[in-house]
Scaffold this motif. Structure first.
Motif, PDB file in Angstrom:
ATOM      1  N   ALA A  32       1.265  -1.326   0.437  1.00  0.00           N
ATOM      2  CA  ALA A  32      -0.024  -0.088  -0.017  1.00  0.00           C
ATOM      3  C   ALA A  32       0.649   1.506  -0.102  1.00  0.00           C
ATOM      4  CB  ALA A  32      -0.907   0.303   1.048  1.00  0.00           C
ATOM      5  N   ASN A  33       0.340   2.332  -0.668  1.00  0.00           N
ATOM      6  CA  ASN A  33       1.248   3.581  -0.368  1.00  0.00           C
ATOM      7  C   ASN A  33       0.411   4.605   0.244  1.00  0.00           C
ATOM      8  OD1 ASN A  33       2.872   2.744  -2.652  1.00  0.00           O
ATOM      9  ND2 ASN A  33       1.429   3.159  -4.403  1.00  0.00           N
ATOM     10  N   LEU A  34       1.549   5.226   1.534  1.00  0.00           N
ATOM     11  CA  LEU A  34       0.493   6.625   1.831  1.00  0.00           C
ATOM     12  C   LEU A  34       0.011   7.267   0.525  1.00  0.00           C
ATOM     13  CD1 LEU A  34       3.502   7.025   4.223  1.00  0.00           C
ATOM     14  CD2 LEU A  34       1.973   6.294   4.503  1.00  0.00           C
ATOM     15  N   LYS A  35      -1.196   8.568   1.261  1.00  0.00           N
ATOM     16  CA  LYS A  35      -2.285   9.342   0.539  1.00  0.00           C
ATOM     17  C   LYS A  35      -1.810  10.068   1.413  1.00  0.00           C
ATOM     18  CE  LYS A  35      -5.663   5.943  -2.136  1.00  0.00           C
ATOM     19  NZ  LYS A  35      -4.152   5.060  -1.353  1.00  0.00           N
ATOM     20  N   LEU A  36      -1.050  11.108   0.245  1.00  0.00           N
ATOM     21  CA  LEU A  36      -1.303  12.729   1.312  1.00  0.00           C
ATOM     22  C   LEU A  36      -2.513  13.371   1.695  1.00  0.00           C
ATOM     23  CD1 LEU A  36       1.193  14.533   2.054  1.00  0.00           C
ATOM     24  CD2 LEU A  36       0.359  15.820  -0.229  1.00  0.00           C
ATOM     25  N   LEU A  37      -2.619  13.745   2.714  1.00  0.00           N
ATOM     26  CA  LEU A  37      -3.884  14.772   2.580  1.00  0.00           C
ATOM     27  C   LEU A  37      -4.787  15.911   1.984  1.00  0.00           C
ATOM     28  CD1 LEU A  37      -3.940  14.226   7.057  1.00  0.00           C
ATOM     29  CD2 LEU A  37      -4.869  13.185   5.497  1.00  0.00           C
ATOM     30  N   THR A  38      -5.523  16.109   1.972  1.00  0.00           N
ATOM     31  CA  THR A  38      -5.182  17.260   0.534  1.00  0.00           C
ATOM     32  C   THR A  38      -5.959  18.509   1.678  1.00  0.00           C
ATOM     33  OG1 THR A  38      -8.056  16.632   0.589  1.00  0.00           O
ATOM     34  CG2 THR A  38      -6.457  15.996  -1.035  1.00  0.00           C
ATOM     35  N   SER A  39      -5.288  19.418   1.567  1.00  0.00           N
ATOM     36  CA  SER A  39      -5.574  20.621   2.275  1.00  0.00           C
ATOM     37  C   SER A  39      -5.895  21.446   1.108  1.00  0.00           C
ATOM     38  CB  SER A  39      -3.946  21.179   2.523  1.00  0.00           C
ATOM     39  OG  SER A  39      -4.096  22.358   3.484  1.00  0.00           O
ATOM     40  N   SER A  40      -7.458  22.785   2.175  1.00  0.00           N
ATOM     41  CA  SER A  40      -7.059  23.686   1.120  1.00  0.00           C
ATOM     42  C   SER A  40      -6.183  24.401   0.333  1.00  0.00           C
ATOM     43  CB  SER A  40      -9.264  24.364   1.945  1.00  0.00           C
ATOM     44  OG  SER A  40      -8.781  24.500   2.848  1.00  0.00           O
ATOM     45  N   ASN A  41      -5.391  24.963   1.632  1.00  0.00           N
ATOM     46  CA  ASN A  41      -4.587  26.309   1.558  1.00  0.00           C
ATOM     47  C   ASN A  41      -3.252  25.515   2.701  1.00  0.00           C
ATOM     48  OD1 ASN A  41      -3.223  28.553   0.945  1.00  0.00           O
ATOM     49  ND2 ASN A  41      -4.713  29.663   2.094  1.00  0.00           N
ATOM     50  N   PRO A  42      -2.242  24.745   2.211  1.00  0.00           N
ATOM     51  CA  PRO A  42      -1.084  24.424   3.018  1.00  0.00           C
ATOM     52  C   PRO A  42      -0.881  25.550   3.430  1.00  0.00           C
ATOM     53  CG  PRO A  42      -0.609  23.303   1.113  1.00  0.00           C
ATOM     54  CD  PRO A  42      -2.285  24.329   0.922  1.00  0.00           C
ATOM     55  N   VAL A  43      -0.410  26.612   2.892  1.00  0.00           N
ATOM     56  CA  VAL A  43       0.271  27.923   2.961  1.00  0.00           C
ATOM     57  C   VAL A  43      -0.513  29.335   3.524  1.00  0.00           C
ATOM     58  CG1 VAL A  43       1.928  29.108   2.640  1.00  0.00           C
ATOM     59  CG2 VAL A  43       2.383  27.328   1.432  1.00  0.00           C
ATOM     60  N   LYS A  44      -0.104  29.314   5.367  1.00  0.00           N
ATOM     61  CA  LYS A  44      -1.165  30.458   5.391  1.00  0.00           C
ATOM     62  C   LYS A  44      -0.371  32.163   4.658  1.00  0.00           C
ATOM     63  CE  LYS A  44      -2.933  27.971   8.793  1.00  0.00           C
ATOM     64  NZ  LYS A  44      -3.547  27.417   8.330  1.00  0.00           N
ATOM     65  N   ARG A  45      -1.695  31.982   4.539  1.00  0.00           N
ATOM     66  CA  ARG A  45      -1.235  33.775   3.897  1.00  0.00           C
ATOM     67  C   ARG A  45      -1.463  35.146   5.113  1.00  0.00           C
ATOM     68  NH1 ARG A  45      -4.678  37.722   0.415  1.00  0.00           N
ATOM     69  NH2 ARG A  45      -3.554  38.983   0.162  1.00  0.00           N
ATOM     70  N   ARG A  46      -0.272  36.077   4.833  1.00  0.00           N
ATOM     71  CA  ARG A  46      -0.125  36.658   5.662  1.00  0.00           C
ATOM     72  C   ARG A  46      -1.135  38.033   5.794  1.00  0.00           C
ATOM     73  NH1 ARG A  46       6.115  39.249   5.856  1.00  0.00           N
ATOM     74  NH2 ARG A  46       4.516  40.813   6.739  1.00  0.00           N
ATOM     75  N   ALA A  47      -1.378  37.790   6.900  1.00  0.00           N
ATOM     76  CA  ALA A  47      -2.543  39.323   6.850  1.00  0.00           C
ATOM     77  C   ALA A  47      -2.005  40.897   7.236  1.00  0.00           C
ATOM     78  CB  ALA A  47      -3.497  38.246   7.791  1.00  0.00           C
ATOM     79  N   LYS A  48      -1.429  40.837   7.554  1.00  0.00           N
ATOM     80  CA  LYS A  48      -0.551  42.228   7.964  1.00  0.00           C
ATOM     81  C   LYS A  48       0.758  42.285   8.361  1.00  0.00           C
ATOM     82  CE  LYS A  48      -3.632  42.612  11.486  1.00  0.00           C
ATOM     83  NZ  LYS A  48      -4.551  42.966  12.883  1.00  0.00           N
ATOM     84  N   GLY A  49       1.230  43.174   8.058  1.00  0.00           N
ATOM     85  CA  GLY A  49       2.913  44.004   7.979  1.00  0.00           C
ATOM     86  C   GLY A  49       2.871  43.948   6.412  1.00  0.00           C
ATOM     87  N   ALA A  50       4.309  45.044   6.681  1.00  0.00           N
ATOM     88  CA  ALA A  50       4.589  45.192   5.085  1.00  0.00           C
ATOM     89  C   ALA A  50       5.141  43.964   4.146  1.00  0.00           C
ATOM     90  CB  ALA A  50       6.258  46.026   5.605  1.00  0.00           C
ATOM     91  N   ARG A  51       4.704  44.238   2.967  1.00  0.00           N
ATOM     92  CA  ARG A  51       4.944  43.699   1.978  1.00  0.00           C
ATOM     93  C   ARG A  51       6.254  43.720   1.359  1.00  0.00           C
ATOM     94  NH1 ARG A  51      -0.686  44.174  -1.494  1.00  0.00           N
ATOM     95  NH2 ARG A  51      -1.879  43.504   0.213  1.00  0.00           N
ATOM     96  N   TYR A  52       6.936  42.505   1.111  1.00  0.00           N
ATOM     97  CA  TYR A  52       8.409  42.929   0.568  1.00  0.00           C
ATOM     98  C   TYR A  52       7.982  43.482  -0.764  1.00  0.00           C
ATOM     99  CZ  TYR A  52      13.209  41.761  -1.216  1.00  0.00           C
ATOM    100  OH  TYR A  52      14.600  41.806  -2.136  1.00  0.00           O
ATOM    101  N   THR A  53       8.784  44.264  -1.490  1.00  0.00           N
ATOM    102  CA  THR A  53       8.877  45.078  -2.543  1.00  0.00           C
ATOM    103  C   THR A  53      10.761  44.528  -3.015  1.00  0.00           C
ATOM    104  OG1 THR A  53       7.375  46.385  -2.232  1.00  0.00           O
ATOM    105  CG2 THR A  53       8.853  47.016  -3.920  1.00  0.00           C
ATOM    106  N   PRO A  54      10.491  43.750  -4.442  1.00  0.00           N
ATOM    107  CA  PRO A  54      12.334  43.290  -5.015  1.00  0.00           C
ATOM    108  C   PRO A  54      12.073  44.870  -5.303  1.00  0.00           C
ATOM    109  CG  PRO A  54       9.880  42.041  -6.154  1.00  0.00           C
ATOM    110  CD  PRO A  54       9.750  42.823  -5.009  1.00  0.00           C
ATOM    111  N   VAL A  55      14.186  44.742  -5.144  1.00  0.00           N
ATOM    112  CA  VAL A  55      14.856  45.506  -4.800  1.00  0.00           C
ATOM    113  C   VAL A  55      14.629  46.859  -6.531  1.00  0.00           C
ATOM    114  CG1 VAL A  55      17.409  47.005  -5.273  1.00  0.00           C
ATOM    115  CG2 VAL A  55      16.238  45.350  -3.639  1.00  0.00           C
ATOM    116  N   ALA A  56      14.693  45.945  -7.257  1.00  0.00           N
ATOM    117  CA  ALA A  56      14.241  47.035  -8.512  1.00  0.00           C
ATOM    118  C   ALA A  56      13.291  47.055  -8.712  1.00  0.00           C
ATOM    119  CB  ALA A  56      14.463  45.283 -10.282  1.00  0.00           C
ATOM    120  N   ARG A  57      12.039  47.239  -7.980  1.00  0.00           N
ATOM    121  CA  ARG A  57      10.500  47.672  -8.212  1.00  0.00           C
ATOM    122  C   ARG A  57      10.481  48.837  -7.683  1.00  0.00           C
ATOM    123  NH1 ARG A  57       8.429  45.649 -11.897  1.00  0.00           N
ATOM    124  NH2 ARG A  57       8.046  43.333 -12.154  1.00  0.00           N
ATOM    125  N   ARG A  58      11.986  48.653  -6.428  1.00  0.00           N
ATOM    126  CA  ARG A  58      11.711  49.823  -5.492  1.00  0.00           C
ATOM    127  C   ARG A  58      11.560  51.193  -5.866  1.00  0.00           C
ATOM    128  NH1 ARG A  58      15.166  46.857  -0.619  1.00  0.00           N
ATOM    129  NH2 ARG A  58      13.511  45.094  -0.500  1.00  0.00           N
TER     130      ARG A  58
END
Length: 192
Positions: free
Chosen positions: A74-100
């Protein structure tokens, strides 16, 4: 392509140490070669990697591991997650140096086209400071002569959805205060 667990090698280390799964089962689940899993078990590879518990991190259930321990085919089955990575809600956003250097252009665009946006909303949208906004508004910015109002969405400084939400919130605030909502200037007037 099948989904793999986060940190596959660390997950393999944990599965080797804590379960009775076969090397083939672990290799299939982690997207590795069985010989690599055997090398991890022998201590030849990944000796500095700390095991990553896939059960605690909701990638696989303990029941699924127990089921696969009983059946070596038998093979392990990965659990499905609606959104495994939590989105940052607050704080400054990173802007690449080229866009600053584009930020003052985006600030000028917002000040000209959406004067009813509060400074705090612009700070949140573009990841800038109130001081920079004031300098652009008063033409005291060190690069004032080169600032051209350009749409921050096309510059990649914010998403259209975030801009629409901020403008909508500002419009709602003006409506509550009984003020008239200013109309944005035409986009052809230096918009790009």
């Amino acid at each position: 392509m099948t989904a793999l667990p986060l940190m596959p090698k660390a997950t393999a280390v944990w599965l080797i140490e804590k379960t009775g799964l076969t090397f083939n089962q672990i290799a299939t689940f982690c997207g590795m070669h069985p010989l690599e899993v055997q090398a991890i078990a022998d201590g030849e590879v990944a000796h500095g990697i700390v095991g990553y518990d896939p059960v605690m991190n909701h990638q696989v259930s303990a029941e699924e591991i127990a089921r696969c321990e009983k059946d070596p085919n038998a093979n392990l089955k990965l659990l499905t997650s609606s959104n495994p990575v939590k989105r940052r809600a607050k704080g400054a956003r990173y802007t690449p140096v080229a866009r600053r250097n584009d930020r003052p252009d985006g600030i000028a665009f917002l000040l000209r086209n959406f004067p009813h946006l509060q400074d705090q909303q612009i700070v949140k949208l573009l990841g800038t400071t109130k001081d920079t906004i004031a300098k652009v508004r008063d033409r005291q910015h060190w690069n004032s002569q080169n600032i051209k109002p350009r749409d921050p969405v096309t510059l990649g400084l914010c998403s259209q959805m975030d801009l629409n939400a901020a403008v909508s919130a500002a419009n709602d605030r003006l409506t509550r205060e009984g003020q008239e909502i200013p109309q944005p200037l035409e986009m052809g007037n230096g918009g790009e």
